[in-house]
Design a protein around this motif. Sequence first.
Motif, PDB file in Angstrom:
ATOM      1  N   GLY A  20       0.861  -1.343  -0.569  1.00  0.00           N
ATOM      2  CA  GLY A  20      -0.168   0.200  -0.314  1.00  0.00           C
ATOM      3  C   GLY A  20       1.010   1.308   0.091  1.00  0.00           C
ATOM      4  N   ALA A  21       1.733   1.255   0.740  1.00  0.00           N
ATOM      5  CA  ALA A  21       3.294   2.868   1.053  1.00  0.00           C
ATOM      6  C   ALA A  21       3.445   2.904  -0.385  1.00  0.00           C
ATOM      7  CB  ALA A  21       3.828   2.468   2.176  1.00  0.00           C
ATOM      8  N   ARG A  22       3.847   1.262  -0.867  1.00  0.00           N
ATOM      9  CA  ARG A  22       4.641   1.304  -2.224  1.00  0.00           C
ATOM     10  C   ARG A  22       3.914   1.994  -3.143  1.00  0.00           C
ATOM     11  NH1 ARG A  22       5.009  -3.717  -6.152  1.00  0.00           N
ATOM     12  NH2 ARG A  22       2.577  -2.873  -6.240  1.00  0.00           N
ATOM     13  N   ASP A  23       2.613   1.536  -3.178  1.00  0.00           N
ATOM     14  CA  ASP A  23       1.581   2.057  -4.638  1.00  0.00           C
ATOM     15  C   ASP A  23       1.389   2.997  -4.479  1.00  0.00           C
ATOM     16  OD1 ASP A  23       1.569  -0.384  -6.292  1.00  0.00           O
ATOM     17  OD2 ASP A  23      -0.140  -1.571  -4.641  1.00  0.00           O
ATOM     18  N   SER A  24       0.583   4.206  -3.035  1.00  0.00           N
ATOM     19  CA  SER A  24       0.823   5.176  -2.524  1.00  0.00           C
ATOM     20  C   SER A  24       2.154   6.175  -3.743  1.00  0.00           C
ATOM     21  CB  SER A  24       0.319   5.649  -1.886  1.00  0.00           C
ATOM     22  OG  SER A  24       1.042   5.463  -0.879  1.00  0.00           O
ATOM     23  N   LEU A  25       2.944   5.609  -2.562  1.00  0.00           N
ATOM     24  CA  LEU A  25       4.259   6.508  -3.354  1.00  0.00           C
ATOM     25  C   LEU A  25       4.662   6.741  -4.554  1.00  0.00           C
ATOM     26  CD1 LEU A  25       6.932   5.484  -0.702  1.00  0.00           C
ATOM     27  CD2 LEU A  25       5.858   7.416  -0.546  1.00  0.00           C
ATOM     28  N   ARG A  26       4.089   5.431  -6.016  1.00  0.00           N
ATOM     29  CA  ARG A  26       4.020   5.572  -6.764  1.00  0.00           C
ATOM     30  C   ARG A  26       3.238   6.015  -7.537  1.00  0.00           C
ATOM     31  NH1 ARG A  26       1.324   3.091 -10.402  1.00  0.00           N
ATOM     32  NH2 ARG A  26       0.054   2.498  -8.833  1.00  0.00           N
ATOM     33  N   LEU A  27       2.305   5.751  -7.449  1.00  0.00           N
ATOM     34  CA  LEU A  27       0.953   7.116  -8.155  1.00  0.00           C
ATOM     35  C   LEU A  27       1.627   8.209  -7.757  1.00  0.00           C
ATOM     36  CD1 LEU A  27      -1.552   6.654  -9.195  1.00  0.00           C
ATOM     37  CD2 LEU A  27      -2.584   6.730  -6.580  1.00  0.00           C
ATOM     38  N   GLU A  28       1.774   9.041  -6.579  1.00  0.00           N
ATOM     39  CA  GLU A  28       2.384   9.930  -6.266  1.00  0.00           C
ATOM     40  C   GLU A  28       3.387  10.715  -6.946  1.00  0.00           C
ATOM     41  OE1 GLU A  28       0.636  11.317  -1.864  1.00  0.00           O
ATOM     42  OE2 GLU A  28       2.549  11.011  -1.812  1.00  0.00           O
ATOM     43  N   ALA A  29       4.282   9.607  -7.859  1.00  0.00           N
ATOM     44  CA  ALA A  29       5.161  10.325  -7.896  1.00  0.00           C
ATOM     45  C   ALA A  29       5.356  10.041  -9.415  1.00  0.00           C
ATOM     46  CB  ALA A  29       6.265   9.073  -7.814  1.00  0.00           C
ATOM     47  N   GLY A  30       3.959   9.686 -10.461  1.00  0.00           N
ATOM     48  CA  GLY A  30       3.620   9.335 -11.818  1.00  0.00           C
ATOM     49  C   GLY A  30       4.450   7.943 -12.092  1.00  0.00           C
ATOM     50  N   LEU A  31       5.115   7.214 -11.275  1.00  0.00           N
ATOM     51  CA  LEU A  31       5.905   6.141 -12.049  1.00  0.00           C
ATOM     52  C   LEU A  31       4.694   5.014 -12.042  1.00  0.00           C
ATOM     53  CD1 LEU A  31       8.314   5.672  -9.936  1.00  0.00           C
ATOM     54  CD2 LEU A  31       7.999   7.488 -11.996  1.00  0.00           C
ATOM     55  N   CYS A  32       5.325   3.947 -13.548  1.00  0.00           N
ATOM     56  CA  CYS A  32       3.498   3.067 -14.160  1.00  0.00           C
ATOM     57  C   CYS A  32       4.308   1.692 -13.246  1.00  0.00           C
ATOM     58  CB  CYS A  32       3.940   2.944 -16.002  1.00  0.00           C
ATOM     59  SG  CYS A  32       3.505   4.619 -16.614  1.00  0.00           S
ATOM     60  N   LEU A  33       2.704   0.806 -13.181  1.00  0.00           N
ATOM     61  CA  LEU A  33       3.479  -0.148 -12.810  1.00  0.00           C
ATOM     62  C   LEU A  33       2.774  -0.901 -13.980  1.00  0.00           C
ATOM     63  CD1 LEU A  33       3.800  -2.512 -10.325  1.00  0.00           C
ATOM     64  CD2 LEU A  33       1.410  -1.824  -9.638  1.00  0.00           C
ATOM     65  N   TYR A  34       3.798  -2.232 -13.992  1.00  0.00           N
ATOM     66  CA  TYR A  34       3.265  -3.006 -15.692  1.00  0.00           C
ATOM     67  C   TYR A  34       1.788  -3.854 -15.427  1.00  0.00           C
ATOM     68  CZ  TYR A  34       3.814  -6.102 -19.256  1.00  0.00           C
ATOM     69  OH  TYR A  34       3.749  -5.945 -20.753  1.00  0.00           O
ATOM     70  N   GLY A  35       1.442  -3.983 -15.467  1.00  0.00           N
ATOM     71  CA  GLY A  35       0.885  -4.665 -15.630  1.00  0.00           C
ATOM     72  C   GLY A  35      -1.045  -4.011 -15.513  1.00  0.00           C
ATOM     73  N   HIS A  36      -0.983  -2.407 -15.065  1.00  0.00           N
ATOM     74  CA  HIS A  36      -1.764  -1.909 -14.842  1.00  0.00           C
ATOM     75  C   HIS A  36      -2.033  -0.486 -15.449  1.00  0.00           C
ATOM     76  CE1 HIS A  36      -3.225  -3.222 -10.938  1.00  0.00           C
ATOM     77  NE2 HIS A  36      -2.074  -3.612 -10.703  1.00  0.00           N
ATOM     78  N   ASP A  37      -0.915   0.328 -15.741  1.00  0.00           N
ATOM     79  CA  ASP A  37      -0.379   1.615 -16.381  1.00  0.00           C
ATOM     80  C   ASP A  37       0.234   1.418 -17.548  1.00  0.00           C
ATOM     81  OD1 ASP A  37      -1.087   2.907 -14.353  1.00  0.00           O
ATOM     82  OD2 ASP A  37       0.285   2.973 -13.329  1.00  0.00           O
ATOM     83  N   LEU A  38       1.364   0.062 -17.795  1.00  0.00           N
ATOM     84  CA  LEU A  38       1.229  -0.381 -18.627  1.00  0.00           C
ATOM     85  C   LEU A  38       0.754  -2.054 -19.083  1.00  0.00           C
ATOM     86  CD1 LEU A  38       4.951   0.550 -18.330  1.00  0.00           C
ATOM     87  CD2 LEU A  38       3.365   1.912 -19.499  1.00  0.00           C
ATOM     88  N   ASP A  39       1.117  -2.055 -20.089  1.00  0.00           N
ATOM     89  CA  ASP A  39       1.309  -3.587 -20.765  1.00  0.00           C
ATOM     90  C   ASP A  39       1.531  -3.943 -21.937  1.00  0.00           C
ATOM     91  OD1 ASP A  39      -1.294  -3.042 -22.543  1.00  0.00           O
ATOM     92  OD2 ASP A  39      -2.412  -3.362 -21.105  1.00  0.00           O
TER      93      ASP A  39
END
Length: 152
Positions: A13-32
């Motif tokens: 959860g902490a990783r996801d909120s920090l990643r999202l605030e930084a505008g970073l993509c997660l493969y399988g969600h924001d990238l495929d």
Amino acid sequence: MLGYPSVHLAGLGARDSLRLEAGLCLYGHDLDDSITPAEAGLSWTIGKRRRVEGGFLGADRILSQLKGGVARRRVGLIIEGAPAREIYNSSDELIGKVTSGGPSPTLNKNIAMGYVKSGYHKSGTLLKVKVRNKLQDAKVVKMPFVPSRYHK
């Protein structure tokens, strides 16, 4: 505490909120494999030589998008209300989908990333998102949502 007084364990959860605030993509969600770097706003990852010579996997599609534009673009959204999945324009036409979203502890607002039809990607564009069959207001904003404060 891992032996360091200022380091604490953190979960996904902490990783996801920090990643999202930084505008970073997660493969399988924001990238495929259906999303190109041009659509995701990641064209900077393609070196100058590759842009000229091509010869890489997907080069025909990606290089034509870099020259002629894309049909969809990744955007950041600030959402009034709960996180959402579908994105609509002011005429209630479905124009995109949310790929990542949730509350931002830093901004104390709900934020999201998603893909919208080109033309709706400019910062300040007012859109709507569907949450439990109700449309709520959303606004396109520049990413990262929270600017980095590290030294380069």
